[in-house]
Structure formats: structure tokens, C-alpha cells
Design an enzyme around this catalytic site. Structure first.
Site, mmCIF file in Angstrom:
data_model
loop_
_atom_site.group_PDB
_atom_site.id
_atom_site.type_symbol
_atom_site.label_atom_id
_atom_site.label_comp_id
_atom_site.label_asym_id
_atom_site.label_seq_id
_atom_site.Cartn_x
_atom_site.Cartn_y
_atom_site.Cartn_z
ATOM 1 C CE1 TYR A 1 -5.812 -0.573 7.165
ATOM 2 C CE2 TYR A 1 -4.824 -2.157 5.325
ATOM 3 C CZ TYR A 1 -5.658 -1.080 5.859
ATOM 4 O OH TYR A 1 -6.023 -0.155 4.606
ATOM 5 N NE ARG B 1 -6.790 2.720 2.055
ATOM 6 C CZ ARG B 1 -6.381 2.741 3.388
ATOM 7 N NH1 ARG B 1 -6.780 1.730 4.019
ATOM 8 N NH2 ARG B 1 -5.813 3.834 3.889
ATOM 9 C CE1 TYR C 1 -3.646 2.497 0.489
ATOM 10 C CE2 TYR C 1 -2.637 3.183 2.671
ATOM 11 C CZ TYR C 1 -3.464 3.482 1.227
ATOM 12 O OH TYR C 1 -4.205 4.464 1.408
#
Length: 268
Positions: free
Chosen positions: A234, A152, A117
Site C-alpha cells: 500500500y 484487508r 495479503y
């Protein structure tokens, strides 16, 4: 309603939030179509709802997680501190620079580039594509390894590489390339964290344990491009591969670093 339905999702499961909300918006539109007696609105809503649900299922499969446990698993529960902390990481990260990175790229014959990402945020795909083409022109075996949930949503990195005109035959999915890392001279990780974390296989207490990952740490050498050492994915935990003996970290913005590498290679 959407907030309450995804409020329990957290940590490494966060990438599925956008696909779940996308699916919910479709079903809401479908219901609105029925209420207004508009068949077209109902059909479009159902299409959006099904596509979001399918993307959610694909992402959960890629993370080795059950859809129900992802959506409902965190509701009303607490996470043990040991699950957050995991195994204590020992050692220090080895910091590299542009010149050393270019030297390793020139020495390596088999190279795998793993984008994440961070590459998408930095918009570094064009510089990375030029680096790959330059190395390919030198007779090196250059490939891209893509994790199913990198970015994403599924396919984001594939789209970015296609936008940069990276040949399709150079792009490999995780299942296709994971067994080749042991024979790889150098792996260049750009903006990826959880999807290349060795903790997913080595640390039973970490929140991503059991998630399929790209085993980049099995390469002879690994160079990770990151903004800072302390930045996390994350899962909210540092990647243990940063502290392995065969790993070096190139700090800085991915776009600026890739542009510098491209410039150095162009001068050769």
C-alpha cells in the site's frame, strides 16, 4: 459522500478505507431507521457503525497512527518527494528457487512463517498449512507471525489459517513473536510487504516510518515469496529487506510456489 470522506486517505493508510466505509454505511442505515420510524433498522445500523469504527481504531492502533490524522491528514496537502522516495536502496536481490528453499527449511530448527495479503489472494493457506505440519512432524519449531493489519482487515489471516486447520497454538500475534526473530533460523515471508518492511524503523522519510512491523530481517535467514521484485504494498515503496544479505527471494505465484514446496517435502 463516502468517496469524499475517504478521498484524502492514501498510501499505507489505505487498509482502513474499507472499515471506515463499513462504519459509514452503518450510520447511514441507522439514520434511515430513524427517518422511517423503524427501531430494528436503527439498531442494526448502529451495530454496523460501531463495529466498523472499532475495526478502524484497531487498524490505526496497529499502524501507530491517529484516526483523525488518517482520515483528514491528506486533505489539501502535498507530499514531499523525499517522503515518497525515502532512502535509496543499494545492492541486488538474491533470487532463490524451490530446491534451495526446501533445503533451507530442512536445515532450520526454528522457523517462522509470516503470511500477508498475497497469501490470501493466491489462496495458498492450505499448502502452507501442510508445509507447517510436515515440518512440525520433523521436530522443528514452526510458528506463524501475524501482523494486526495483514490482509484487508484485522483477523483476515487468522481466519484463513483457521480455515486450513492450522492449530491455534502455532499462531502468534506481532507483539508475541517480534522479540523472537533474533533466535529464528529461517523466516518465510509469503505475500507480505509493508508489514515486514525495515524502512518503518530505519527510514524517517518513508511514509510508513513509525508503524509497528514484524522484524523478520533480524532472522538468520529470510526467504520472501513474491510475484516480482518491483511489486509494492500500500505504501507504494519497495521493501528494503529484499536487498539484505540474509534475504533470498523466491519469485512466482505464492500458490504454485507453496504447492511445489509441499510436494518436495512430501517426497522426503
Amino acid at each position: 459522500l463516502g468517496l469524499h470522506l475517504v478521498a484524502s486517505i492514501g498510501g499505507p493508510d489505505m487498509p482502513v478505507v474499507i472499515t471506515i466505509l463499513n462504519s459509514y454505511s452503518g450510520w447511514a442505515l441507522c439514520a434511515e431507521g430513524f427517518m422511517l420510524g423503524n427501531p430494528l433498522l436503527a439498531q442494526v445500523g448502529a451495530l454496523i457503525g460501531f463495529s466498523g469504527a472499532i475495526l478502524t481504531w484497531i487498524m490505526c492502533e496497529a499502524m501507530g497512527r491517529d484516526v483523525v490524522s488518517v482520515i483528514l491528514g491528506g486533505a489539501g496537502t502535498t507530499v514531499a518527494s523525499s517522503a515518497i522516495e525515502g532512502v535509496e536502496i543499494e545492492g541486488e536481490a538474491t533470487i532463490s528457487d524451490i530446491d534451495a528453499t526446501v533445503e533451507k527449511l530442512l536445515e532450520a530448527k526454528n522457523i517462522v512463517i509470516v503470511p500477508g495479503y498475497g497469501l490470501a489472494v493466491a489462496q495458498a493457506q492450505f499448502a502452507v498449512a501442510d508445509i507447517a505440519k510436515k515440518l512440525k512432524g520433523m521436530g522443528k519449531n514452526v510458528r506463524f507471525g501475524i501482523h494486526p493489519v495483514a490482509g484487508r482487515m484485522p483477523g483476515q489471516l487468522n481466519v484463513l489459517l483457521a480455515e486450513a486447520s492450522v492449530p491455534y497454538e502455532m499462531v502468534f500475534e506481532m507483539e508475541e513473536i517480534n522479540d523472537d526473530f533474533e533466535e529464528t533460523d529461517l523466516t518465510l515471508v509469503i505475500g507480505a510487504s509493508d508489514t515486514v518492511s525495515s524502512a518503518a524503523e530505519d527510514d524517517p522519510n518513508c511514509s510508513i516510518y513509525g508503524m509497528p512491523v514484524l522484524r523478520v530481517w533480524k532472522s538468520k535467514d529470510v526467504i520472501v515469496l513474491k510475484r516480482t521484485i518491483g511489486s509494492t504494498g500500500y505504501a507504494g515503496m519497495e521493501n528494503p529487506i529484499l536487498y539484505k544479505d540474509n534475504t533470498e527471494v523466491l519469485l512466482g505465484d505464492a500458490h504454485d510456489s507453496c504447492e511445489s514446496i509441499r510436494s518436495k517435502l512430501s517426497d522426503i
